[in-house]
Design a protein around this motif. Structure first.
Motif, PDB file in Angstrom:
ATOM      1  N   ALA A   6      47.516 -50.753  33.004  1.00  0.00           N
ATOM      2  CA  ALA A   6      46.524 -49.755  32.590  1.00  0.00           C
ATOM      3  C   ALA A   6      46.887 -49.116  31.254  1.00  0.00           C
ATOM      4  O   ALA A   6      48.063 -48.942  30.926  1.00  0.00           O
ATOM      5  CB  ALA A   6      46.398 -48.674  33.657  1.00  0.00           C
ATOM      6  N   PHE A   7      45.875 -48.784  30.493  1.00  0.00           N
ATOM      7  CA  PHE A   7      46.027 -47.997  29.272  1.00  0.00           C
ATOM      8  C   PHE A   7      46.665 -46.657  29.651  1.00  0.00           C
ATOM      9  O   PHE A   7      46.167 -45.962  30.537  1.00  0.00           O
ATOM     10  CB  PHE A   7      44.647 -47.794  28.639  1.00  0.00           C
ATOM     11  N   PHE A  53      40.707 -52.360  28.700  1.00  0.00           N
ATOM     12  CA  PHE A  53      40.735 -53.627  27.992  1.00  0.00           C
ATOM     13  C   PHE A  53      40.369 -54.813  28.884  1.00  0.00           C
ATOM     14  O   PHE A  53      39.682 -55.736  28.447  1.00  0.00           O
ATOM     15  CB  PHE A  53      42.106 -53.840  27.350  1.00  0.00           C
ATOM     16  N   GLN A  54      40.813 -54.796  30.123  1.00  0.00           N
ATOM     17  CA  GLN A  54      40.495 -55.919  31.001  1.00  0.00           C
ATOM     18  C   GLN A  54      39.003 -55.986  31.290  1.00  0.00           C
ATOM     19  O   GLN A  54      38.410 -57.070  31.261  1.00  0.00           O
ATOM     20  CB  GLN A  54      41.286 -55.827  32.306  1.00  0.00           C
ATOM     21  N   GLN A  55      38.390 -54.846  31.553  1.00  0.00           N
ATOM     22  CA  GLN A  55      36.957 -54.850  31.813  1.00  0.00           C
ATOM     23  C   GLN A  55      36.183 -55.303  30.582  1.00  0.00           C
ATOM     24  O   GLN A  55      35.200 -56.040  30.685  1.00  0.00           O
ATOM     25  CB  GLN A  55      36.482 -53.459  32.240  1.00  0.00           C
ATOM     26  N   ALA A  56      36.631 -54.889  29.412  1.00  0.00           N
ATOM     27  CA  ALA A  56      35.986 -55.305  28.163  1.00  0.00           C
ATOM     28  C   ALA A  56      36.094 -56.820  27.991  1.00  0.00           C
ATOM     29  O   ALA A  56      35.137 -57.493  27.593  1.00  0.00           O
ATOM     30  CB  ALA A  56      36.621 -54.601  26.973  1.00  0.00           C
ATOM     31  N   ALA A  71      35.839 -59.590  23.633  1.00  0.00           N
ATOM     32  CA  ALA A  71      36.813 -60.180  24.546  1.00  0.00           C
ATOM     33  C   ALA A  71      38.104 -60.524  23.817  1.00  0.00           C
ATOM     34  O   ALA A  71      39.211 -60.257  24.306  1.00  0.00           O
ATOM     35  CB  ALA A  71      36.231 -61.422  25.210  1.00  0.00           C
ATOM     36  N   SER A  72      37.976 -61.101  22.623  1.00  0.00           N
ATOM     37  CA  SER A  72      39.155 -61.478  21.835  1.00  0.00           C
ATOM     38  C   SER A  72      39.952 -60.249  21.410  1.00  0.00           C
ATOM     39  O   SER A  72      41.185 -60.215  21.546  1.00  0.00           O
ATOM     40  CB  SER A  72      38.731 -62.266  20.595  1.00  0.00           C
ATOM     41  N   LYS A  73      39.261 -59.234  20.926  1.00  0.00           N
ATOM     42  CA  LYS A  73      39.969 -58.046  20.454  1.00  0.00           C
ATOM     43  C   LYS A  73      40.639 -57.323  21.612  1.00  0.00           C
ATOM     44  O   LYS A  73      41.790 -56.881  21.504  1.00  0.00           O
ATOM     45  CB  LYS A  73      39.007 -57.108  19.718  1.00  0.00           C
ATOM     46  N   ALA A  74      39.930 -57.190  22.731  1.00  0.00           N
ATOM     47  CA  ALA A  74      40.501 -56.508  23.891  1.00  0.00           C
ATOM     48  C   ALA A  74      41.753 -57.227  24.384  1.00  0.00           C
ATOM     49  O   ALA A  74      42.767 -56.590  24.702  1.00  0.00           O
ATOM     50  CB  ALA A  74      39.464 -56.425  25.006  1.00  0.00           C
ATOM     51  N   THR A  75      41.687 -58.550  24.440  1.00  0.00           N
ATOM     52  CA  THR A  75      42.831 -59.322  24.919  1.00  0.00           C
ATOM     53  C   THR A  75      44.001 -59.233  23.960  1.00  0.00           C
ATOM     54  O   THR A  75      45.160 -59.068  24.374  1.00  0.00           O
ATOM     55  CB  THR A  75      42.429 -60.794  25.134  1.00  0.00           C
ATOM     56  N   CYS A  76      43.728 -59.313  22.653  1.00  0.00           N
ATOM     57  CA  CYS A  76      44.810 -59.236  21.658  1.00  0.00           C
ATOM     58  C   CYS A  76      45.472 -57.865  21.649  1.00  0.00           C
ATOM     59  O   CYS A  76      46.707 -57.762  21.575  1.00  0.00           O
ATOM     60  CB  CYS A  76      44.269 -59.571  20.266  1.00  0.00           C
ATOM     61  N   TYR A  78      45.553 -55.678  24.111  1.00  0.00           N
ATOM     62  CA  TYR A  78      46.291 -55.546  25.372  1.00  0.00           C
ATOM     63  C   TYR A  78      47.615 -56.323  25.309  1.00  0.00           C
ATOM     64  O   TYR A  78      48.682 -55.790  25.646  1.00  0.00           O
ATOM     65  CB  TYR A  78      45.453 -56.039  26.547  1.00  0.00           C
ATOM     66  N   ALA A  79      47.539 -57.581  24.888  1.00  0.00           N
ATOM     67  CA  ALA A  79      48.738 -58.414  24.859  1.00  0.00           C
ATOM     68  C   ALA A  79      49.770 -57.879  23.874  1.00  0.00           C
ATOM     69  O   ALA A  79      50.981 -57.945  24.123  1.00  0.00           O
ATOM     70  CB  ALA A  79      48.365 -59.856  24.509  1.00  0.00           C
ATOM     71  N   SER A  80      49.302 -57.324  22.760  1.00  0.00           N
ATOM     72  CA  SER A  80      50.212 -56.819  21.739  1.00  0.00           C
ATOM     73  C   SER A  80      50.948 -55.559  22.180  1.00  0.00           C
ATOM     74  O   SER A  80      52.122 -55.365  21.850  1.00  0.00           O
ATOM     75  CB  SER A  80      49.446 -56.520  20.444  1.00  0.00           C
TER      76      SER A  80
END
Length: 257
Positions: A6-7, A53-56, A71-76, A78-80
């Motif tokens: 979670a954020f 981020f996951q929901q996005a 989706a790409s920005k949220a995943t990047c 989150y992963a970063s």
């Protein structure tokens, strides 16, 4: 899909589709993402800016091509910043590189597809070691994509930051001579890209952080004072959304170390 971490500041941001639309220009000053008209895509972006981020990411993928940028920005992001397991982080970056790459092929006018492919591959490269990534040809792919984005969108501040980081990373890992001959890396070009990025988007904590990191890679301890000045500048910014908050908190942690 496993539940994402979670954020840590959940509940601090309260965007909806309408408020995202209202503040779009400021929220996307760095990536120049075109404002969508579809309310569902705007809602996915609201989840992103709130830190969900996951929901996005789930919602963005479900919306097909129009939702793949969020989706790409949220995943990047989150992963970063939030994914704690290295193998999972790398898998997420490869996932983004793949889906963004397909979007770039199917919709070549979607510049941020190339940007997110390059960003994901650069983060993946850092994870497996930049030297190994360069040997696999990933550096050339990153550089080509980012130069393409800047050529077609000269005011894309985040692409300037990412390309500046590419130059710094390559020189730091393989040296100026090999970096220049094999990969076209150049210290002066890298620093100029950062200068341009800050001119384009002065309130980018991300840009300031990456600039500070690049200075330390290129110049070492001699640039510690300047790097700290950039960290302080980033730490004093007022974050507008969840991603900016993560960048500002990162700057504060750098100063505390």
């Amino acid at each position: 899909m496993a539940k994402w971490t979670a954020f840590p500041y959940a509940g601090d941001y309260h965007f909806d589709a309408a408020s995202v639309k209202e503040k779009w220009a400021r929220l996307h000053a760095g990536d120049l993402e075109p404002m969508p008209q579809d309310p569902s895509v705007l809602q996915a972006w609201a989840h992103f800016h709130n830190g969900d981020f996951q929901q996005a990411a789930i919602m963005g993928v479900g919306l097909g091509a129009p939702g793949l940028s969020v989706a790409s920005k949220a995943t990047c992001v989150y992963a970063s910043y939030l994914e704690k397991h290295e193998v999972r982080r790398l898998d997420l970056f490869l996932e983004v590189a793949g889906q963004a790459g397909e979007l770039a092929e199917d919709h070549p006018d979607t510049l941020n597809a190339r940007y997110w492919r390059a960003y994901a591959l650069s983060r993946y490269s850092q994870g497996i070691s930049v030297a190994k990534a360069l040997a696999q040809g990933l550096g050339t792919k990153v550089k080509t994509d980012l130069e393409y984005v800047i050529r077609h969108a000269p005011h894309h501040a985040d692409a300037h930051v990412a390309l500046g980081s590419f130059h710094a990373e390559v020189i730091d890992k393989v040296g100026s001579l090999i970096g220049a001959m094999a990969y076209g890396a150049n210290k002066d070009i890298g620093l100029h890209l950062f200068d341009q990025a800050i001119k384009l988007h002065a309130e980018s904590a991300y840009g300031l952080l990456e600039y500070a990191h690049a200075l330390l890679m290129l110049e070492g301890e001699d640039k510690m004072d300047e790097a700290n000045r950039l960290y302080q500048q980033a730490a004093q910014l007022q974050p507008l959304d969840a991603t900016e908050r993560l960048d500002v908190e990162m700057a504060r942690s750098q100063l505390a170390d």
